[in-house]
Design an enzyme around this catalytic site. Structure first.
Site, short mmCIF file in Angstrom:
data_model
loop_
_atom_site.label_atom_id
_atom_site.label_comp_id
_atom_site.label_asym_id
_atom_site.label_seq_id
_atom_site.Cartn_x
_atom_site.Cartn_y
_atom_site.Cartn_z
N LYS A 84 -11.08 -4.88 -3.67
CA LYS A 84 -12.14 -3.89 -3.90
C LYS A 84 -11.60 -2.65 -4.60
O LYS A 84 -12.30 -2.02 -5.38
CB LYS A 84 -12.71 -3.42 -2.56
CG LYS A 84 -13.61 -4.40 -1.89
CD LYS A 84 -14.26 -3.70 -0.68
CE LYS A 84 -13.86 -4.36 0.61
NZ LYS A 84 -12.67 -3.86 1.25
N LYS A 124 -4.40 -11.01 -5.83
CA LYS A 124 -5.69 -11.28 -5.21
C LYS A 124 -6.76 -10.27 -5.67
O LYS A 124 -6.43 -9.12 -5.99
CB LYS A 124 -5.58 -11.30 -3.67
CG LYS A 124 -5.69 -9.96 -3.01
CD LYS A 124 -6.03 -10.08 -1.54
CE LYS A 124 -6.19 -8.68 -0.98
NZ LYS A 124 -7.41 -8.46 -0.24
N LYS A 174 0.83 -1.22 0.00
CA LYS A 174 0.00 0.00 0.00
C LYS A 174 0.86 1.26 0.00
O LYS A 174 0.49 2.25 -0.63
CB LYS A 174 -0.97 -0.01 1.18
CG LYS A 174 -2.05 -1.07 1.01
CD LYS A 174 -3.38 -0.72 1.65
CE LYS A 174 -4.45 -1.68 1.14
NZ LYS A 174 -5.71 -1.62 1.81
N1 AQP Z 1 -9.42 -11.94 -2.77
C1 AQP Z 1 -9.79 -12.37 -1.59
N2 AQP Z 1 -10.01 -13.69 -1.39
C2 AQP Z 1 -10.43 -14.16 -0.16
N3 AQP Z 1 -10.63 -13.35 0.90
C3 AQP Z 1 -10.44 -12.02 0.74
N4 AQP Z 1 -10.57 -10.97 1.57
C4 AQP Z 1 -10.26 -9.84 0.91
N5 AQP Z 1 -9.92 -10.12 -0.36
C5 AQP Z 1 -10.02 -11.47 -0.50
C6 AQP Z 1 -11.02 -11.08 2.96
O1 AQP Z 1 -12.17 -10.25 3.12
C7 AQP Z 1 -12.18 -9.73 4.44
C8 AQP Z 1 -12.45 -8.25 4.41
O2 AQP Z 1 -11.44 -7.58 3.72
P1 AQP Z 1 -11.28 -6.01 3.93
O3 AQP Z 1 -12.44 -5.30 3.39
O4 AQP Z 1 -11.00 -5.72 5.34
O5 AQP Z 1 -10.06 -5.55 3.16
P2 AQP Z 1 -9.02 -6.22 2.28
O6 AQP Z 1 -8.51 -7.48 2.86
O7 AQP Z 1 -7.98 -5.24 2.03
O8 AQP Z 1 -9.91 -6.52 1.01
P3 AQP Z 1 -9.80 -5.91 -0.39
O9 AQP Z 1 -11.01 -6.30 -1.14
O10 AQP Z 1 -8.50 -6.27 -1.01
O11 AQP Z 1 -9.90 -4.38 -0.12
P4 AQP Z 1 -9.00 -3.16 -0.54
O12 AQP Z 1 -8.87 -3.22 -2.02
O13 AQP Z 1 -9.82 -2.02 -0.07
O14 AQP Z 1 -7.67 -3.28 0.14
C9 AQP Z 1 -10.85 -10.08 5.09
O15 AQP Z 1 -11.01 -11.18 5.96
C10 AQP Z 1 -9.99 -10.47 3.91
O16 AQP Z 1 -9.01 -11.41 4.29
#
Ligand code: AQP
Length: 327
Positions: free
Chosen positions: A196, A193, A111
């Site tokens: 969002k 991965k 990040k």
């Molecule tokens: N690609 C993924 N596969 C499986 N699990 C996932 N999680 C996130 N991406 C995947 C799990 O979803 C939960 C919530 O995630 P979060 O919203 O706290 O943020 P994150 O992990 O940073 O998810 P994103 O979608 O990748 O968000 P951004 O892009 O905003 O950083 C967690 O339990 C995570 O493990």
């Protein structure tokens, strides 16, 4: 058994990775365990957010969680910023966490690289706040996707450090990572991965229209060759699609491989789109019925925060006394 897990209120919508990695387990666990689910809005602001849309997005994500099956009568659903003890415990933990430990966190490195002009201190201390989110409630288990494994290990290390310094206070919670579905990959770059914050065509939102689902699956990256075989190293694109098919259709990977034997990639894509549309449709309908109910959604989060605060206050009373802060 107590469960704690968090999710950010950012991005256009929750995606199939968030669902399979976390939310699906939450819905199942709320039936049998004492579950606390936290919408981590304080974590979200480590990335620049438009203040006007953040609050709106927190309510919208609350509607999404309810539409996906989170039941505020069966669990404690709350917004992190409503419970001030999270930041208080986070500060105390920051005084026992070595900077070097934070600097080696993969998410921080990724990040900070992504937003060089805003590589703020919050990005570095994010895992300390996450440790506070968790340990405040003394959970037994924390269900997360694989990407959060490193942060959870740090949480356990912080618990050990605190206990060693101030006396036994925190048990070390276990990470619960789904055997399959803990890491769903991007549709456009299957070595990365699904996130969002990436462009829309890389992810299937849980609330996408049938047309959007078909289009995104149609243009999803595949691999050379014709065989529909699961191999993350040799066929990352097809493996990701096959995994999604298996998880959403309730078949095993090998059953899915047998089913698609001799059929082309286009057949897999069509059938995956069909099963996604069928499974996600009720979520979309439910979200639509909740999305404009701002007063109700806020009330759900406030009610949850009240319950969460009563637990958080007990932990902080104990922590303050152990650290030597006046009560
Ligand atoms: N690609 C993924 N596969 C499986 N699990 C996932 N999680 C996130 N991406 C995947 C799990 O979803 C939960 C919530 O995630 P979060 O919203 O706290 O943020 P994150 O992990 O940073 O998810 P994103 O979608 O990748 O968000 P951004 O892009 O905003 O950083 C967690 O339990 C995570 O493990």
């Amino acid at each position: 058994m107590r469960i704690l897990s968090g999710i950010q209120p950012t991005g256009p919508s929750y995606h199939v990775g968030n669902y399979l990695g976390a939310i699906k387990q939450w819905v199942e666990m709320q039936e049998t365990a004492d579950c606390l689910f936290c919408i981590v809005d304080l974590h979200a602001i480590t990335v620049p957010q438009d203040p006007k849309t953040l609050a709106k997005s927190t309510l919208e994500k609350t509607a999404e969680l309810l539409a996906l099956g989170i039941d505020p009568d069966r669990c404690t659903l709350f917004a992190q910023s409503y419970v001030k003890e999270h930041t208080e415990l986070s500060w105390i933990f920051s005084t026992i966490t070595p900077v070097g430990e934070l600097e080696r966190m993969t998410q921080y490195k990724d990040k900070a690289k992504k937003q060089r002009e805003n590589a703020n201190a919050g990005l570095l201390t994010y895992p300390i706040l996450m440790a506070a989110d968790i340990l405040l409630y003394k959970p037994d288990v924390v269900p997360v996707g694989e990407d959060q494994k490193q942060h959870l290990e740090l949480t356990r290390a912080i618990a050990r450090k605190f206990n060693a310094r101030f006396g036994k206070t925190f048990a070390e919670p276990a990470a619960l990572i789904p055997k399959t579905g803990g890491r769903i990959m991007s549709l456009q770059d299957p070595k990365k991965k699904m996130s969002k914050s990436d462009p829309a065509d890389t992810q299937i939102s849980l609330f996408d229209s049938p047309e959007a689902i078909r289009k995104k699956i149609k243009i999803a990256v595949t691999d050379t060759g014709k065989d529909i075989k699961y191999s993350q190293t040799k066929k990352p694109g097809i493996s990701n699609l096959l995994l999604l098919y298996s998880l959403f259709s309730g078949t095993t990977i090998s059953e899915a491989e047998t089913y698609f034997k001799g059929k082309g990639y286009a057949v897999l894509k069509k059938e995956l789109a069909d099963v996604l549309i069928e499974t996600l449709e009720p979520f979309r309908v439910k979200k639509h019925s909740l999305i404009s109910r701002d007063v109700y959604l806020r009330e759900v989060l406030l009610r949850g925060a009240k319950k969460a605060r009563s637990l958080a206050e007990q932990t902080m009373e104990e922590v303050r006394a152990k650290v030597g802060l006046l009560s």
